[in-house]
Design a protein around this motif. Structure first.
Motif, mmCIF file in Angstrom:
data_model
loop_
_atom_site.group_PDB
_atom_site.id
_atom_site.type_symbol
_atom_site.label_atom_id
_atom_site.label_comp_id
_atom_site.label_asym_id
_atom_site.label_seq_id
_atom_site.Cartn_x
_atom_site.Cartn_y
_atom_site.Cartn_z
ATOM 1 N N ASP A 160 0.829 -1.205 0.000
ATOM 2 C CA ASP A 160 0.000 0.000 0.000
ATOM 3 C C ASP A 160 0.865 1.258 0.000
ATOM 4 N N ALA A 161 0.334 2.323 -0.583
ATOM 5 C CA ALA A 161 1.050 3.594 -0.609
ATOM 6 C C ALA A 161 1.371 4.060 0.815
ATOM 7 N N ASN A 162 2.605 4.497 1.008
ATOM 8 C CA ASN A 162 3.077 5.039 2.286
ATOM 9 C C ASN A 162 3.125 4.015 3.413
ATOM 10 N N PRO A 313 8.294 13.395 4.280
ATOM 11 C CA PRO A 313 9.665 13.160 3.796
ATOM 12 C C PRO A 313 10.527 12.339 4.752
ATOM 13 N N ASP A 314 10.198 12.360 6.040
ATOM 14 C CA ASP A 314 11.001 11.622 7.029
ATOM 15 C C ASP A 314 10.260 10.398 7.568
ATOM 16 N N ALA A 315 9.279 9.909 6.806
ATOM 17 C CA ALA A 315 8.407 8.835 7.301
ATOM 18 C C ALA A 315 9.173 7.567 7.639
ATOM 19 N N ASP A 316 10.093 7.153 6.779
ATOM 20 C CA ASP A 316 10.845 5.921 7.042
ATOM 21 C C ASP A 316 11.650 6.037 8.329
ATOM 22 N N ALA A 317 12.319 7.144 8.505
ATOM 23 C CA ALA A 317 13.136 7.338 9.704
ATOM 24 C C ALA A 317 12.268 7.416 10.952
ATOM 25 N N GLU A 322 10.420 4.699 15.921
ATOM 26 C CA GLU A 322 9.320 4.209 16.750
ATOM 27 C C GLU A 322 9.450 2.713 16.990
ATOM 28 N N TYR A 323 9.797 1.983 15.945
ATOM 29 C CA TYR A 323 9.939 0.528 16.056
ATOM 30 C C TYR A 323 11.059 0.164 17.041
ATOM 31 N N GLU A 324 12.213 0.796 16.897
ATOM 32 C CA GLU A 324 13.352 0.476 17.761
ATOM 33 C C GLU A 324 13.069 0.858 19.210
ATOM 34 N N ALA A 325 12.378 1.978 19.409
ATOM 35 C CA ALA A 325 12.138 2.468 20.765
ATOM 36 C C ALA A 325 11.047 1.690 21.497
#
Length: 389
Positions: A160-162, A313-317, A322-325
């Motif tokens: 899915d998009a995004n 623009p910073d969605a991946d980061a 969030e995942y790591e934390a």
């Protein structure tokens, strides 16, 4: 080259299985399907990486941004190229033993450094595997001929998009089918009753679900994706009866933990060639996907993916942070480690194949039987050791 091999599965067991024999035969998974392998970030430019898939040893490399995959075994004397990787040009790999050199793009033997006049040059080739990338994963087509579209082996919604994807891969010492059935088994949530995720994410989860004795509605449905994949939807959570207390001889001995009001896992489905979708999970804003990728007959790669739609623009980061934390500990370990433990405890019962006949399934296992039959009927080939040269 086709080499005769002994059956992977006890023939006496196969003779007694009718409705899902193809699945029982697929100890090493299915042929002519796409499987995820490494994370995209693990295949760096010009740095070959080995990977074992369904009993086959592969070698992957990124060249000018594109990933290529060849068999990790020199044609000459059968040694693994990965034992000592030597690349004298970016588009070739040379065997460290006698200098046989292959092209990454098609596996063709293009030079022999110890005998440049050999008549074999240009007439032989290592097996090469089609490669595509999606959702931060490198997918390899394990098969022959023109590969089917990747979408045919993806679960709905994965691209899915995004939708941001955080994959996490581990080796589990159990056959891939044990992994798939563990993930798809509605009543196995009993083992998660003490999970950190329940309290840590204010989640509600019963001890299990039972079929409704007053309903004749089916407990599963077969569905298709727009891309052409096929899977089984487990409807027990929707049509069954949740149980929040467990009793022994009429006495309540345990209760489900109510961490909060968040409801998760509304829809659970299992898709070819062995990928689970749990929507939503582990949070109402997320969807969980996990692949059970055959490694060898007694182990599989457990590739589970936390996903979330995040724009900007910073969605991946942002999602990676969030995942790591939070999620890596709370659900990847705090929840899914329970499944790994259960699979490895189940493996010895099925290891000699007779467990498929000795098991005693009950009503709630209807979705597992539906999956076995579907996988038997819809697979595009059975993977066997030794048949592929």
């Amino acid at each position: 080259m086709n080499t005769p091999v002994a059956p992977l599965v006890d023939p006496q067991v196969l003779e007694r299985i009718r409705d899902w024999r193809g699945y029982a035969e697929a100890k090493l998974g299915f042929r002519n399907h796409w499987y995820p392998t490494l994370n995209s970030a693990e295949v760096a430019e010009g740095k070959p990486v080995p990977f074992q898939l369904a009993g086959e040893n592969l070698l992957l490399n990124r060249i000018d941004g594109r990933v290529y995959c060849i068999k990790d075994q020199c044609l000459h004397r059968g040694v693994p190229l990965s034992r000592k990787v030597e690349c004298y040009s970016k588009d070739t790999v040379t065997c460290w033993y006698h200098g046989w050199t292959y092209q990454w793009a098609d596996g063709k033997l293009c030079d022999i450094l110890t005998d440049p006049s050999s008549k074999l040059i240009g007439t032989r080739a290592l097996k090469s595997y089609p490669v595509e990338e999606a959702g931060n994963l490198v997918f390899v087509f394990l098969g022959e001929g023109t590969p089917s579209p990747l979408a045919r082996d993806l679960p709905p919604g994965f691209t899915d998009a995004n939708r941001r994807v955080q994959p996490f891969r581990r080796v589990v010492n159990a056959n891939w089918r044990i992994g798939a059935e563990n993930g798809f088994d509605t009543t196995h949530i009993f083992i998660h009753k003490d999970s950190r995720l329940i309290r840590g994410n204010q989640t509600m989860l019963p001890l299990g679900f039972a079929p409704n004795p007053n309903s004749d509605e089916p407990l599963f449905e077969i569905r298709h994706t727009d891309g052409g994949n096929i899977g089984v939807f487990d409807l027990l959570a929707e049509r069954g009866v949740p149980h929040f207390e467990g009793s022994v001889k009429g006495e309540v001995v345990c209760r489900a933990i109510h961490g909060g009001d968040k409801r998760i896992a509304h829809e659970i489905s299992l898709w070819m060639p062995g990928v689970l979708k749990v929507d939503p999970f582990p949070d109402p804003a997320m969807i969980h996907f996990e692949w059970y990728v055959p490694r060898d007959a007694d182990s599989h790669w457990y590739i589970h993916c936390a996903t979330k739609v995040v724009a900007g623009p910073d969605a991946d980061a942002e999602f990676a942070a969030e995942y790591e934390a939070l999620w890596k500990d709370l659900y990847a370990h705090g929840f899914n480690d329970d499944d790994i433990w259960a699979r490895e405890a189940t493996q010895p019962f099925y290891q000699d194949d007779w467990g498929w006949l000795k098991e005693q399934l009950f009503e709630a296992d209807a979705c597992i039987m539906a999956w076995r039959k579907l996988a038997s009927e819809q697979n595009r080939g059975i993977q066997t050791i030794g048949r592929h040269g």
